[in-house]
Design a protein around this motif. Sequence first.
Motif, PDB file in Angstrom:
ATOM      1  N   SER A  88       0.836  -1.197   0.000  1.00 11.36           N
ATOM      2  CA  SER A  88       0.000   0.000   0.000  1.00 11.36           C
ATOM      3  C   SER A  88       0.872   1.249   0.000  1.00 11.36           C
ATOM      4  O   SER A  88       0.591   2.213  -0.720  1.00 11.36           O
ATOM      5  N   GLY A  89       1.923   1.227   0.817  1.00 10.73           N
ATOM      6  CA  GLY A  89       2.829   2.368   0.856  1.00 10.73           C
ATOM      7  C   GLY A  89       3.484   2.612  -0.479  1.00 10.73           C
ATOM      8  O   GLY A  89       3.613   3.757  -0.928  1.00 10.73           O
ATOM      9  N   ALA A 119       2.251   1.764  -3.402  1.00 14.27           N
ATOM     10  CA  ALA A 119       1.228   2.272  -4.321  1.00 14.27           C
ATOM     11  C   ALA A 119       0.989   3.758  -4.095  1.00 14.27           C
ATOM     12  O   ALA A 119       0.878   4.535  -5.048  1.00 14.27           O
ATOM     13  N   PHE A 120       0.931   4.156  -2.845  1.00 18.84           N
ATOM     14  CA  PHE A 120       0.740   5.575  -2.557  1.00 18.84           C
ATOM     15  C   PHE A 120       1.966   6.389  -2.959  1.00 18.84           C
ATOM     16  O   PHE A 120       1.851   7.526  -3.400  1.00 18.84           O
ATOM     17  N   ALA A 121       3.137   5.809  -2.815  1.00 22.03           N
ATOM     18  CA  ALA A 121       4.358   6.516  -3.205  1.00 22.03           C
ATOM     19  C   ALA A 121       4.368   6.756  -4.710  1.00 22.03           C
ATOM     20  O   ALA A 121       4.813   7.815  -5.171  1.00 22.03           O
ATOM     21  N   GLU A 122       3.878   5.779  -5.476  1.00 26.71           N
ATOM     22  CA  GLU A 122       3.813   5.947  -6.928  1.00 26.71           C
ATOM     23  C   GLU A 122       2.860   7.081  -7.297  1.00 26.71           C
ATOM     24  O   GLU A 122       3.099   7.822  -8.234  1.00 26.71           O
ATOM     25  N   GLU A 123       1.781   7.212  -6.556  1.00 31.38           N
ATOM     26  CA  GLU A 123       0.789   8.248  -6.827  1.00 31.38           C
ATOM     27  C   GLU A 123       1.184   9.592  -6.216  1.00 31.38           C
ATOM     28  O   GLU A 123       0.557  10.597  -6.479  1.00 31.38           O
ATOM     29  N   ALA A 124       2.225   9.616  -5.412  1.00 32.88           N
ATOM     30  CA  ALA A 124       2.613  10.843  -4.717  1.00 32.88           C
ATOM     31  C   ALA A 124       3.019  11.938  -5.692  1.00 32.88           C
ATOM     32  O   ALA A 124       2.900  13.122  -5.385  1.00 32.88           O
ATOM     33  N   ARG A 162       7.869  14.857   2.540  1.00 29.47           N
ATOM     34  CA  ARG A 162       8.076  13.452   2.157  1.00 29.47           C
ATOM     35  C   ARG A 162       9.140  12.816   3.028  1.00 29.47           C
ATOM     36  O   ARG A 162       8.985  11.699   3.510  1.00 29.47           O
ATOM     37  N   GLU A 219       7.757  12.186   6.510  1.00 28.22           N
ATOM     38  CA  GLU A 219       6.829  11.055   6.509  1.00 28.22           C
ATOM     39  C   GLU A 219       7.573   9.726   6.418  1.00 28.22           C
ATOM     40  O   GLU A 219       7.232   8.765   7.114  1.00 28.22           O
TER      41      GLU A 219
END
Length: 99
Positions: free
Chosen positions: A61-62, A64-69, A79, A82
């Motif tokens: 999940s992390g 996936a969110f990093a890719e969308e960041a 960043r 976090e």
Amino acid sequence: MSHPKAMNLRFPDPAQRAAIEAAARQEGVSLQEYILSAAYARATAVEERFLDAFRASMARSGDAFAEEAGTADPAAEQRSAEQQARRDLEEQQERGHAA
């Protein structure tokens, strides 16, 4: 006051009971203690598998969110903060399991 009862250990298969009794004797513990220890070991193994799967899920999940960041593009400082907070949390969790 009620008195604790002994475990009721019934085995439909006499060979199974004999094998467990032999294993308990080899370990130098009572039959009850052997069975409880085995049950505890199995439960903690199941818990560890669950936690490993949960950690893997969190990592996916992390990622996936990093890719969308890139679309939200928070500041580099944010960043970094976090990511450091995430590492700190993971270290705390690992230390908790080591205890």
